[in-house]
Motif scaffolding. Structure first.
Motif, PDB file in Angstrom:
ATOM      1  N   TRP A 134       0.742  -1.256  -0.105  1.00  0.00           N
ATOM      2  CA  TRP A 134      -0.063   0.078  -0.082  1.00  0.00           C
ATOM      3  C   TRP A 134       0.851   1.269   0.183  1.00  0.00           C
ATOM      4  O   TRP A 134       0.337   2.313  -0.672  1.00  0.00           O
ATOM      5  CB  TRP A 134      -0.944  -0.015   1.330  1.00  0.00           C
ATOM      6  CG  TRP A 134      -2.103  -0.915   1.112  1.00  0.00           C
ATOM      7  CD1 TRP A 134      -2.052  -2.141   1.907  1.00  0.00           C
ATOM      8  CD2 TRP A 134      -3.101  -1.009   0.315  1.00  0.00           C
ATOM      9  NE1 TRP A 134      -3.202  -2.810   1.562  1.00  0.00           N
ATOM     10  CE2 TRP A 134      -3.861  -2.192   0.443  1.00  0.00           C
ATOM     11  CE3 TRP A 134      -3.678  -0.066  -0.643  1.00  0.00           C
ATOM     12  CZ2 TRP A 134      -5.271  -2.609  -0.197  1.00  0.00           C
ATOM     13  CZ3 TRP A 134      -4.741  -0.152  -1.157  1.00  0.00           C
ATOM     14  CH2 TRP A 134      -5.602  -1.359  -1.180  1.00  0.00           C
ATOM     15  N   GLN A 135       2.033   1.222   0.718  1.00  0.00           N
ATOM     16  CA  GLN A 135       2.830   2.361   0.568  1.00  0.00           C
ATOM     17  C   GLN A 135       3.390   2.912  -0.652  1.00  0.00           C
ATOM     18  O   GLN A 135       3.213   4.031  -0.913  1.00  0.00           O
ATOM     19  CB  GLN A 135       4.024   2.075   1.778  1.00  0.00           C
ATOM     20  CG  GLN A 135       4.785   3.556   1.801  1.00  0.00           C
ATOM     21  CD  GLN A 135       5.942   3.212   3.160  1.00  0.00           C
ATOM     22  OE1 GLN A 135       5.635   2.408   3.631  1.00  0.00           O
ATOM     23  NE2 GLN A 135       6.703   4.181   3.051  1.00  0.00           N
ATOM     24  N   PRO A 136       3.913   1.856  -1.427  1.00  0.00           N
ATOM     25  CA  PRO A 136       4.383   2.500  -2.865  1.00  0.00           C
ATOM     26  C   PRO A 136       3.115   2.928  -3.605  1.00  0.00           C
ATOM     27  O   PRO A 136       3.282   3.700  -4.387  1.00  0.00           O
ATOM     28  CB  PRO A 136       4.712   1.111  -3.286  1.00  0.00           C
ATOM     29  CG  PRO A 136       5.246   0.227  -2.200  1.00  0.00           C
ATOM     30  CD  PRO A 136       4.255   0.588  -1.227  1.00  0.00           C
ATOM     31  N   LEU A 137       1.862   2.359  -3.443  1.00  0.00           N
ATOM     32  CA  LEU A 137       0.827   2.889  -4.343  1.00  0.00           C
ATOM     33  C   LEU A 137       0.394   4.167  -3.699  1.00  0.00           C
ATOM     34  O   LEU A 137       0.040   5.025  -4.532  1.00  0.00           O
ATOM     35  CB  LEU A 137      -0.401   1.788  -4.136  1.00  0.00           C
ATOM     36  CG  LEU A 137      -1.699   2.067  -4.820  1.00  0.00           C
ATOM     37  CD1 LEU A 137      -1.468   2.220  -6.328  1.00  0.00           C
ATOM     38  CD2 LEU A 137      -2.876   1.109  -4.344  1.00  0.00           C
ATOM     39  N   GLY A 138       0.645   4.380  -2.446  1.00  0.00           N
ATOM     40  CA  GLY A 138       0.129   5.469  -1.962  1.00  0.00           C
ATOM     41  C   GLY A 138       1.267   6.731  -2.492  1.00  0.00           C
ATOM     42  O   GLY A 138       0.796   8.016  -3.215  1.00  0.00           O
ATOM     43  N   LYS A 139       2.430   6.310  -2.514  1.00  0.00           N
ATOM     44  CA  LYS A 139       3.315   7.343  -3.109  1.00  0.00           C
ATOM     45  C   LYS A 139       3.038   7.583  -4.653  1.00  0.00           C
ATOM     46  O   LYS A 139       3.246   8.729  -5.081  1.00  0.00           O
ATOM     47  CB  LYS A 139       4.764   7.100  -2.880  1.00  0.00           C
ATOM     48  CG  LYS A 139       5.833   7.799  -3.143  1.00  0.00           C
ATOM     49  CD  LYS A 139       7.290   7.262  -2.873  1.00  0.00           C
ATOM     50  CE  LYS A 139       8.192   8.329  -3.096  1.00  0.00           C
ATOM     51  NZ  LYS A 139       9.424   8.056  -2.855  1.00  0.00           N
ATOM     52  N   LEU A 140       2.756   6.474  -5.274  1.00  0.00           N
ATOM     53  CA  LEU A 140       2.399   6.715  -6.619  1.00  0.00           C
ATOM     54  C   LEU A 140       1.317   7.827  -6.852  1.00  0.00           C
ATOM     55  O   LEU A 140       1.236   8.578  -7.814  1.00  0.00           O
ATOM     56  CB  LEU A 140       2.164   5.282  -7.385  1.00  0.00           C
ATOM     57  CG  LEU A 140       1.899   5.290  -8.711  1.00  0.00           C
ATOM     58  CD1 LEU A 140       2.329   4.105  -9.357  1.00  0.00           C
ATOM     59  CD2 LEU A 140       0.393   5.498  -9.063  1.00  0.00           C
ATOM     60  N   MET A 141       0.482   7.979  -5.788  1.00  0.00           N
ATOM     61  CA  MET A 141      -0.770   8.589  -6.173  1.00  0.00           C
ATOM     62  C   MET A 141      -0.349   9.916  -6.063  1.00  0.00           C
ATOM     63  O   MET A 141      -0.932  11.015  -6.786  1.00  0.00           O
ATOM     64  CB  MET A 141      -2.025   8.164  -5.109  1.00  0.00           C
ATOM     65  CG  MET A 141      -2.636   6.861  -5.583  1.00  0.00           C
ATOM     66  SD  MET A 141      -4.056   6.604  -4.112  1.00  0.00           S
ATOM     67  CE  MET A 141      -4.530   5.020  -4.787  1.00  0.00           C
ATOM     68  N   PHE A 142       0.539  10.506  -5.091  1.00  0.00           N
ATOM     69  CA  PHE A 142       0.594  11.878  -4.789  1.00  0.00           C
ATOM     70  C   PHE A 142       2.075  12.321  -5.105  1.00  0.00           C
ATOM     71  O   PHE A 142       2.415  13.659  -4.727  1.00  0.00           O
ATOM     72  CB  PHE A 142       0.476  12.030  -3.301  1.00  0.00           C
ATOM     73  CG  PHE A 142       1.545  11.901  -2.412  1.00  0.00           C
ATOM     74  CD1 PHE A 142       2.596  12.538  -2.019  1.00  0.00           C
ATOM     75  CD2 PHE A 142       1.465  10.640  -1.573  1.00  0.00           C
ATOM     76  CE1 PHE A 142       3.600  12.052  -1.167  1.00  0.00           C
ATOM     77  CE2 PHE A 142       2.224   9.854  -0.534  1.00  0.00           C
ATOM     78  CZ  PHE A 142       3.475  10.909  -0.554  1.00  0.00           C
ATOM     79  N   SER A 143       2.946  11.483  -5.775  1.00  0.00           N
ATOM     80  CA  SER A 143       4.305  12.073  -5.566  1.00  0.00           C
ATOM     81  C   SER A 143       4.728  11.603  -7.385  1.00  0.00           C
ATOM     82  O   SER A 143       4.417  10.891  -7.998  1.00  0.00           O
ATOM     83  CB  SER A 143       5.254  11.123  -4.984  1.00  0.00           C
ATOM     84  OG  SER A 143       6.484  11.328  -5.546  1.00  0.00           O
ATOM     85  N   CYS A 144       5.075  13.041  -7.729  1.00  0.00           N
ATOM     86  CA  CYS A 144       5.855  12.853  -9.262  1.00  0.00           C
ATOM     87  C   CYS A 144       7.144  12.411  -9.105  1.00  0.00           C
ATOM     88  O   CYS A 144       7.972  12.927  -8.228  1.00  0.00           O
ATOM     89  CB  CYS A 144       6.044  14.230  -9.886  1.00  0.00           C
ATOM     90  SG  CYS A 144       6.660  14.426 -11.281  1.00  0.00           S
ATOM     91  N   PRO A 145       7.778  11.152  -9.796  1.00  0.00           N
ATOM     92  CA  PRO A 145       9.056  10.593  -9.499  1.00  0.00           C
ATOM     93  C   PRO A 145      10.263  11.515 -10.003  1.00  0.00           C
ATOM     94  O   PRO A 145      11.465  11.382  -9.808  1.00  0.00           O
ATOM     95  CB  PRO A 145       9.138   9.543 -10.093  1.00  0.00           C
ATOM     96  CG  PRO A 145       8.120   9.568 -11.406  1.00  0.00           C
ATOM     97  CD  PRO A 145       6.940  10.537 -10.652  1.00  0.00           C
ATOM     98  N   GLY A 146      10.078  12.816 -10.713  1.00  0.00           N
ATOM     99  CA  GLY A 146      11.009  13.576 -11.357  1.00  0.00           C
ATOM    100  C   GLY A 146      11.595  12.709 -12.559  1.00  0.00           C
ATOM    101  O   GLY A 146      11.042  11.789 -13.112  1.00  0.00           O
ATOM    102  N   SER A 147      12.700  12.917 -12.958  1.00  0.00           N
ATOM    103  CA  SER A 147      13.391  12.423 -14.150  1.00  0.00           C
ATOM    104  C   SER A 147      14.863  12.692 -14.121  1.00  0.00           C
ATOM    105  O   SER A 147      15.347  13.629 -13.298  1.00  0.00           O
ATOM    106  CB  SER A 147      12.897  13.251 -15.485  1.00  0.00           C
ATOM    107  OG  SER A 147      13.417  14.567 -15.545  1.00  0.00           O
TER     108      SER A 147
END
Length: 279
Positions: free
Chosen positions: A118-131
């Motif tokens: 759940w934690q990675p899915l949550g981060k995916l929802m609110f975090s742009c990973p940059g480039s």
């Protein structure tokens, strides 16, 4: 996996712990069905500070604020365990209930769990990973950052699937646009998640084609290894059209848990206006 957070250090953790004790005390005083001064199993210790029901009520009152969830994860290991087991799941359900319900209905969601956690899915929802610069894509290094709003679309996700894999389900976010990435290019960063990736045609195709996992690239959400869809030559023209990418300059990766992240050079607004095409 680390979360986005502000500050850090022992002093901030002590302040968070004190703040948490106060919040937990306030909720315990008024919460029905929660026995003050004790725990259900006795394994949490203290006066029930880590009772999952109490922590659930605390973070519900904060509307599952992702910044605070990340901060409280740093207080201690017991807090981190409750965040991963309970609070991140509730965050995901509160932010995208329909999408999460659909993800859980796939083979990857058996037993009420999500592939990768759940934690990675949550981060995916609110975090742009940059480039950063990759084997198939030139980009300035742009750090990851919080995204105030995210919209994930299953319809858009179809555009990112090879034609032989269109029966798979992929949710894709709108592009997070970073202007002037160099050489007058604008950069779009996007992310997504597969439903039941373990049984998907996309995964089977990657394996059947003997596509190697990348040696130096990792998923920014769960830190697992990834396949390069660009390197595998599986980026369909529909993805380029959907993104409005300049000179077909697109790169994206899929990790073994079914998380997707990618980058694209975007056609500038003036170019889009001149083309007269509806992107």
């Amino acid at each position: 996996m680390s979360c986005l957070h502000k500050g850090g250090g022992a002093a901030s953790r002590i302040m968070l712990a004190r703040s948490t004790r106060q919040r937990l005390g306030d909720v315990q005083d008024g919460a029905s069905g929660v026995q003050a001064g004790g725990t259900e199993s006795g394994s949490n210790g203290g006066v029930g500070l880590l009772d999952e029901k109490v922590l659930y009520l605390v973070f519900k009152s904060m509307n599952w604020n992702p910044f605070l969830i990340c901060q409280y994860t740093l207080v201690c290991k017991r807090f981190a365990d409750v965040m991963k087991k309970v609070i991140w799941k509730e965050f995901c359900l509160s932010r995208a209930p329909k999408m999460v319900s659909h993800l859980l209905s796939g083979a990857g969601g058996q037993g009420g769990t999500i592939a990768g956690g759940w934690q990675p899915l949550g981060k995916l929802m609110f975090s742009c990973p940059g480039s950063h610069q990759s084997k198939h894509f030139y980009s300035k290094t742009i750090p990851g950052h919080f995204v105030w709003k995210s919209r994930f679309s299953r319809t858009s996700g179809k555009s990112f699937l090879p034609i032989q894999c269109r029966s798979d389900t992929l949710y894709i976010s709108d592009c997070c646009e970073h202007l002037d990435n160099g050489d007058d290019d604008d950069l779009g960063v996007y992310r997504g998640v597969f439903r039941a990736f373990g049984t998907s045609k996309t995964r089977r195709l990657l394996i059947e084609n003997r596509v190697d996992l990348e040696e130096t690239e990792f998923c920014p959400f769960c830190r697992e290894k990834v396949w390069s869809m660009t390197g595998a030559q599986l980026v369909p023209p529909s993805a380029i059209q959907r993104l409005g990418a300049y000179k077909d300059n697109v790169d994206y990766f899929v990790c073994v848990n079914g998380h997707l992240h990618g980058m694209a050079s975007l056609i500038s607004t003036s170019d889009s206006e001149l083309s007269g095409e509806d992107q």
